[in-house]
Design a protein around this motif. Structure first.
Motif, mmCIF file in Angstrom:
data_model
loop_
_atom_site.group_PDB
_atom_site.id
_atom_site.type_symbol
_atom_site.label_atom_id
_atom_site.label_comp_id
_atom_site.label_asym_id
_atom_site.label_seq_id
_atom_site.Cartn_x
_atom_site.Cartn_y
_atom_site.Cartn_z
ATOM 1 N N TYR A 1 36.980 42.678 39.787
ATOM 2 C CA TYR A 1 35.994 42.717 38.714
ATOM 3 C C TYR A 1 36.586 42.070 37.462
ATOM 4 O O TYR A 1 37.800 42.106 37.241
ATOM 5 C CB TYR A 1 35.608 44.161 38.380
ATOM 6 C CG TYR A 1 34.632 44.789 39.338
ATOM 7 C CD1 TYR A 1 35.046 45.249 40.588
ATOM 8 C CD2 TYR A 1 33.286 44.908 39.009
ATOM 9 C CE1 TYR A 1 34.140 45.813 41.478
ATOM 10 C CE2 TYR A 1 32.377 45.479 39.877
ATOM 11 C CZ TYR A 1 32.817 45.936 41.109
ATOM 12 O OH TYR A 1 31.915 46.497 41.986
ATOM 13 N N GLN B 1 36.320 42.139 33.252
ATOM 14 C CA GLN B 1 35.833 42.966 32.158
ATOM 15 C C GLN B 1 36.253 42.358 30.819
ATOM 16 O O GLN B 1 37.430 42.351 30.472
ATOM 17 C CB GLN B 1 36.369 44.397 32.265
ATOM 18 C CG GLN B 1 35.779 45.334 31.219
ATOM 19 C CD GLN B 1 36.247 46.774 31.361
ATOM 20 O OE1 GLN B 1 37.314 47.046 31.914
ATOM 21 N NE2 GLN B 1 35.449 47.721 30.885
ATOM 22 N N GLY C 1 35.528 45.500 25.436
ATOM 23 C CA GLY C 1 34.413 46.285 24.926
ATOM 24 C C GLY C 1 33.156 46.243 25.778
ATOM 25 O O GLY C 1 32.135 46.810 25.397
ATOM 26 N N GLU C 2 33.233 45.569 26.912
ATOM 27 C CA GLU C 2 32.052 45.433 27.776
ATOM 28 C C GLU C 2 32.281 46.116 29.123
ATOM 29 O O GLU C 2 33.357 46.616 29.419
ATOM 30 C CB GLU C 2 31.713 43.953 27.974
ATOM 31 C CG GLU C 2 31.373 43.247 26.669
ATOM 32 C CD GLU C 2 31.006 41.791 26.886
ATOM 33 O OE1 GLU C 2 30.857 41.069 25.885
ATOM 34 O OE2 GLU C 2 30.858 41.360 28.051
ATOM 35 N N ALA C 3 31.248 46.127 29.931
ATOM 36 C CA ALA C 3 31.342 46.718 31.260
ATOM 37 C C ALA C 3 31.932 45.712 32.248
ATOM 38 O O ALA C 3 31.838 44.502 32.055
ATOM 39 C CB ALA C 3 29.961 47.147 31.724
ATOM 40 N N PRO C 4 32.537 46.200 33.333
ATOM 41 C CA PRO C 4 33.030 45.300 34.378
ATOM 42 C C PRO C 4 31.873 44.612 35.094
ATOM 43 O O PRO C 4 30.779 45.174 35.234
ATOM 44 C CB PRO C 4 33.759 46.244 35.341
ATOM 45 C CG PRO C 4 33.989 47.504 34.584
ATOM 46 C CD PRO C 4 32.879 47.610 33.615
#
Lengths: 113, 109
Positions: free
Chosen positions: B35, B37, B40-43
């Motif tokens: 993944y 990422q 500060g964000e989602a994977p």
């Protein structure tokens, strides 16, 4: 557009208060997950649900609770029993059983003051 | 126990190639997932391997050796937007992902 929506994005809470994080998906996915992410650590599984009205504890379920009354919704409550709740919380879903391909929401950052 | 090991941080130059290694020990194995990422964000899902060998997906490729408990993610023609953390996550016998802490990749011009 299909996706996962988490709210709120940022949340501040005082010690001793419960707080509920919302997670809604319109992907028609059966499985939903809650993870916690702390700096320098991998994601840790809190709870997961494979089907409506059923959910299982993950590795760090103590101090948390969930419900799965609707396919689309999987809210997470962080209770006052959680000793160190300040973290980044991620909700995810998957459309296939036994898969590692997850779709994540944008996350909710909880800070306890 | 279950353990994932990947470098904490790597630096590479724009336009170059970088290989991010991951070794793992899990209770059972049902595939390995990578993944991306951004801070500060989602994977977001990049790739996965179930069988040994190389899987290519555009500028990204992932390799798996099950006997060695080893995988790598290869990024070619690096762009500034590739600056992110890359998470290695094998799927264990209970079909749960076991997440590494991630490798923070810094791209320099």
């Amino acid at each position: 557009d299909g996706g996962i929506t988490q709210s709120p994005k940022y949340l501040f809470r005082k010690e001793g208060q419960n707080v509920t994080l919302s997670c809604e998906q319109n992907l028609n996915h059966d499985a939903m997950y809650w993870y916690r992410q702390d700096p320098g650590q991998g994601l840790r599984l809190i709870y997961y649900s494979q089907i409506v009205n059923d959910f299982q504890k993950g590795d760090i379920a103590e101090g948390y609770s969930v419900s799965r009354e609707k396919k689309e919704s999987f809210p997470l409550t962080v209770t006052s029993a959680q000793k160190n709740p300040t973290a980044f919380y991620l909700c995810a879903s998957s459309g296939l059983a036994h898969t590692g391909e997850l779709f994540f929401g944008e996350g909710s950052r909880l800070t306890v003051l | 126990g279950q353990n994932i090991d990947q470098p904490t941080e790597m630096t590479a130059t724009e336009g170059a190639i970088v290989q991010i290694n991951c070794t793992y020990q899990t209770s059972g194995f049902n595939g390995l997932f990578w993944y991306q990422q951004h801070a500060g964000e989602a994977p977001t899902f990049l790739s996965y391997n179930v069988l040994d060998g190389l899987e290519e997906k555009g500028r990204f490729s992932s390799f798996l050796s099950r006997s060695k408990g080893y995988s790598y993610l290869l990024l070619k023609e690096l762009q500034m937007k590739d600056s992110a953390s890359y998470l290695c996550a094998p799927l264990d016998s209970n079909y749960q992902l076991i997440w590494g802490a991630g490798t923070k990749l810094i791209i320099k011009p």
